[in-house]
Write a protein that holds these residues in place. Structure first.
Motif, mmCIF file in Angstrom:
data_model
loop_
_atom_site.group_PDB
_atom_site.id
_atom_site.type_symbol
_atom_site.label_atom_id
_atom_site.label_comp_id
_atom_site.label_asym_id
_atom_site.label_seq_id
_atom_site.Cartn_x
_atom_site.Cartn_y
_atom_site.Cartn_z
ATOM 1 N N ALA A 1 -56.813 20.819 0.670
ATOM 2 C CA ALA A 1 -55.365 20.973 0.533
ATOM 3 C C ALA A 1 -54.722 21.136 1.903
ATOM 4 C CB ALA A 1 -55.048 22.181 -0.350
ATOM 5 N N ARG A 2 -55.367 21.951 2.726
ATOM 6 C CA ARG A 2 -54.762 22.295 4.011
ATOM 7 C C ARG A 2 -54.728 21.117 4.965
ATOM 8 N NH1 ARG A 2 -56.722 27.603 7.444
ATOM 9 N NH2 ARG A 2 -55.108 27.563 9.053
ATOM 10 N N TYR A 3 -55.816 20.360 4.968
ATOM 11 C CA TYR A 3 -55.942 19.329 5.993
ATOM 12 C C TYR A 3 -55.770 17.908 5.458
ATOM 13 C CZ TYR A 3 -57.546 23.080 9.014
ATOM 14 O OH TYR A 3 -57.624 24.227 9.750
ATOM 15 N N VAL A 4 -55.209 17.814 4.291
ATOM 16 C CA VAL A 4 -54.976 16.466 3.756
ATOM 17 C C VAL A 4 -53.499 16.278 3.467
ATOM 18 C CG1 VAL A 4 -55.318 15.035 1.715
ATOM 19 C CG2 VAL A 4 -57.291 16.060 2.857
ATOM 20 N N THR A 5 -52.871 17.357 3.019
ATOM 21 C CA THR A 5 -51.446 17.273 2.698
ATOM 22 C C THR A 5 -50.652 16.676 3.863
ATOM 23 O OG1 THR A 5 -51.646 19.258 1.332
ATOM 24 C CG2 THR A 5 -49.426 18.607 2.005
ATOM 25 N N PRO A 6 -49.889 15.651 3.594
ATOM 26 C CA PRO A 6 -49.062 15.065 4.660
ATOM 27 C C PRO A 6 -47.883 15.980 4.956
ATOM 28 C CG PRO A 6 -48.644 13.942 2.588
ATOM 29 C CD PRO A 6 -49.702 14.971 2.308
ATOM 30 N N MET A 7 -47.326 15.850 6.174
ATOM 31 C CA MET A 7 -46.177 16.666 6.557
ATOM 32 C C MET A 7 -44.980 15.780 6.853
ATOM 33 S SD MET A 7 -47.665 19.653 9.054
ATOM 34 C CE MET A 7 -48.828 18.661 9.995
ATOM 35 N N THR A 8 -43.817 16.284 6.554
ATOM 36 C CA THR A 8 -42.611 15.592 7.006
ATOM 37 C C THR A 8 -42.534 15.759 8.521
ATOM 38 O OG1 THR A 8 -41.212 17.560 6.877
ATOM 39 C CG2 THR A 8 -41.427 16.228 4.875
ATOM 40 N N PRO A 9 -41.827 14.855 9.197
ATOM 41 C CA PRO A 9 -41.688 14.988 10.653
ATOM 42 C C PRO A 9 -41.115 16.350 11.043
ATOM 43 C CG PRO A 9 -40.913 12.843 9.947
ATOM 44 C CD PRO A 9 -41.211 13.610 8.697
ATOM 45 N N LEU B 1 -49.003 33.880 13.135
ATOM 46 C CA LEU B 1 -50.031 33.246 12.302
ATOM 47 C C LEU B 1 -49.692 33.423 10.831
ATOM 48 C CD1 LEU B 1 -53.335 34.173 14.164
ATOM 49 C CD2 LEU B 1 -52.544 31.868 13.627
ATOM 50 N N HIS B 2 -49.234 34.603 10.516
ATOM 51 C CA HIS B 2 -48.847 34.911 9.148
ATOM 52 C C HIS B 2 -47.756 33.950 8.676
ATOM 53 C CE1 HIS B 2 -47.759 37.473 5.758
ATOM 54 N NE2 HIS B 2 -48.844 38.182 5.993
ATOM 55 N N THR B 3 -46.749 33.809 9.497
ATOM 56 C CA THR B 3 -45.646 32.898 9.170
ATOM 57 C C THR B 3 -46.137 31.459 9.068
ATOM 58 O OG1 THR B 3 -44.205 34.357 10.439
ATOM 59 C CG2 THR B 3 -43.339 32.177 9.862
ATOM 60 N N HIS B 4 -46.922 31.068 10.049
ATOM 61 C CA HIS B 4 -47.455 29.707 10.114
ATOM 62 C C HIS B 4 -48.190 29.352 8.824
ATOM 63 C CE1 HIS B 4 -48.975 26.138 12.064
ATOM 64 N NE2 HIS B 4 -50.241 26.517 11.927
ATOM 65 N N LEU B 5 -49.024 30.265 8.375
ATOM 66 C CA LEU B 5 -49.801 30.021 7.152
ATOM 67 C C LEU B 5 -48.904 30.022 5.918
ATOM 68 C CD1 LEU B 5 -52.917 29.720 6.485
ATOM 69 C CD2 LEU B 5 -52.270 30.131 8.851
ATOM 70 N N ARG B 6 -47.883 30.866 5.945
ATOM 71 C CA ARG B 6 -46.974 30.902 4.805
ATOM 72 C C ARG B 6 -46.274 29.554 4.676
ATOM 73 N NH1 ARG B 6 -41.978 32.217 4.939
ATOM 74 N NH2 ARG B 6 -42.108 33.587 6.755
ATOM 75 N N HIS B 7 -45.850 29.017 5.785
ATOM 76 C CA HIS B 7 -45.212 27.701 5.760
ATOM 77 C C HIS B 7 -46.165 26.658 5.208
ATOM 78 C CE1 HIS B 7 -42.136 28.972 9.076
ATOM 79 N NE2 HIS B 7 -41.749 29.306 7.863
ATOM 80 N N LYS B 8 -47.392 26.715 5.693
ATOM 81 C CA LYS B 8 -48.380 25.744 5.233
ATOM 82 C C LYS B 8 -48.560 25.854 3.719
ATOM 83 C CE LYS B 8 -51.177 22.487 5.959
ATOM 84 N NZ LYS B 8 -50.752 21.254 6.627
ATOM 85 N N ARG B 9 -48.634 27.085 3.256
ATOM 86 C CA ARG B 9 -48.820 27.295 1.826
ATOM 87 C C ARG B 9 -47.666 26.702 1.028
ATOM 88 N NH1 ARG B 9 -46.745 31.704 -0.978
ATOM 89 N NH2 ARG B 9 -46.805 33.068 0.841
ATOM 90 N N GLU B 10 -46.464 27.002 1.467
ATOM 91 C CA GLU B 10 -45.291 26.480 0.753
ATOM 92 C C GLU B 10 -45.352 24.960 0.695
ATOM 93 O OE1 GLU B 10 -42.467 30.226 2.161
ATOM 94 O OE2 GLU B 10 -42.266 28.261 3.135
ATOM 95 N N GLU B 11 -45.727 24.383 1.804
ATOM 96 C CA GLU B 11 -45.832 22.928 1.916
ATOM 97 C C GLU B 11 -46.856 22.371 0.927
ATOM 98 O OE1 GLU B 11 -46.218 22.009 6.070
ATOM 99 O OE2 GLU B 11 -47.894 20.708 5.546
ATOM 100 N N VAL B 12 -48.029 22.994 0.920
ATOM 101 C CA VAL B 12 -49.107 22.497 0.062
ATOM 102 C C VAL B 12 -48.730 22.637 -1.409
ATOM 103 C CG1 VAL B 12 -51.440 22.989 -0.737
ATOM 104 C CG2 VAL B 12 -50.955 22.868 1.706
#
Lengths: 219, 219
Positions: free
Chosen positions: B155-163, B192-203
């Motif tokens: 999930a973490r390393y496959v999900t595409p990201m918007t620019p 790091l906490h914020t960074h991961l939270r963003h990633k989670r929301e994205e995924v």
DNA sequence: TTTGGAAATTTTGAATGCAAAATTGCGATT
DNA sequence: AATCGCAATTTTGCATTCAAAATTTCCAAA
């Protein structure tokens, strides 16, 4: 469900110290005691090895894991991280009723403190910490927390405290309850983190580690 | 060491999706494929069940665990907590050489970002996160981190990201590197906490969860 | 007495066997 | 034709067995 019960039985023996840290675990002997064959026993040992309670030596059997000072430090650090996270999440999700339950335990705990009843204090203390983790409503977190705290439980809830340290711990708990009531996740995470750090320093100073000099037969 | 290898082999199959989430795992079939008997296979399944990759149903065999949206949320949250802790500890313990290694990976990652090479970006990204955890010098933490991240890796390393999201992630990584250089544990934990939270929301927004409607045979 | 080493014993790791539970297949009945 | 029920088959959980590795025992030699 034989397998699950066996895991529980052996885990209990290890946590109670019935099987002392560092001791070899002869399969046959345990099989006799538990009245099972080696197959489910060996499955249980491998499961327990995953969460670090048992050490598996290839072709040389299993032994009860010892807690070194380093292990204690590492486990407490992780516990700090997990409890801080739990506090933060709990503030987002906890209901008034759950807070009330925690407050009741807190009040009883303060009473135990005033009476100098350490066992009673620790009992309430543990309830509070576990309630906060439960309030985070995150089974993955709960599982890891349970696994990590089980390993340091004796150290955490047996180590005696100086009156000063005890008073400080109570103060910290006042702050914890306050943050919880105010739903201040950030503040709660911070105070829990500090609280656990103090506990860790205390335990390690008390020299709880189980990695004393090994006698020859322990090798 | 047959047992260990079997655990690794099955874990790989599960993480690669070679055994699809939710699929039953017939013992006999896997035994044939791995050329082993049922005993070590069953031991391996029980071990994998401990860290959540396999679900054991009494008398009804094992199946590959599915990631529900809730699981993803829970795992990412724990990951947040663990990485934040790792960042904090890393700042106390990391050496200049390790920081330099991370900076090199960071620079390469920025290059991949500019070139729009998502795979290369993720590769460096993962190196950085893992280096921070390693720098915490805490095997318990490393172990839990590995176990948790393995489950959300795809999930973490496959999900595409918007620019926009990608640019934001890069900004966050600039901050991460900065905090690390300044050994600002508190700040690093926070970012790091914020960074991961963003990633989670994205995924989770991307709907990576594996708990789609079950077909009849899945039951 | 102590040490070296080979044989005997024990213990471990994995395969096989066996009984119980679950699943499947098939035919009878509606 | 669809559904129920029962027998046949498969699969699971645990016990037992077997081979290999480790440990112990015992005796001879220094």
């Amino acid at each position: 469900m034989l397998h699950t019960e066996v895991v529980g039985a052996i885990r209990a023996m290890l946590l109670e110290g019935e099987i002392p840290p560092g001791a070899r675990i002869p399969e046959r002997e345990l099989c006799d005691k538990l009245q099972i064959s080696r197959t489910p026993l060996r499955e249980a040992l491998k499961v327990l090895a995953v969460d670090g309670l048992v050490q598996l030596l290839p072709n040389r059997g299993a032994r009860a894991a010892k807690l070194t000072d380093k292990d204690l430090r590492d486990l407490f650090e992780v516990c700090q991280g997990l409890e801080a996270l739990a506090g933060e999440l709990a503030c987002e999700r906890i209901g008034d009723a759950q807070v009330a339950t925690i407050e009741a335990a807190h009040i009883e705990m303060a009473q135990h403190h005033r009476e100098g009843d350490l066992a009673g204090y620790y009992r309430c203390n543990r309830l509070i910490h576990e309630a906060i983790v439960a309030a985070a409503d995150n089974p993955v977190l709960s599982g890891l927390y349970e696994s990590v705290t089980a390993r340091i439980r004796r150290a955490r809830y047996v180590t005696p405290m100086t009156p000063e340290r005890w008073a400080l711990a109570m103060q910290e708990h006042d702050a914890i309850l306050n943050m919880l009531k105010r739903r201040d996740g950030f503040g709660l995470a911070h105070i829990l983190h500090t609280h656990l750090r103090h506990k860790r320093e205390e335990v390690i100073r008390a020299g709880f580690a189980e990695d004393g000099r090994m006698s020859e037969i322990d090798r």
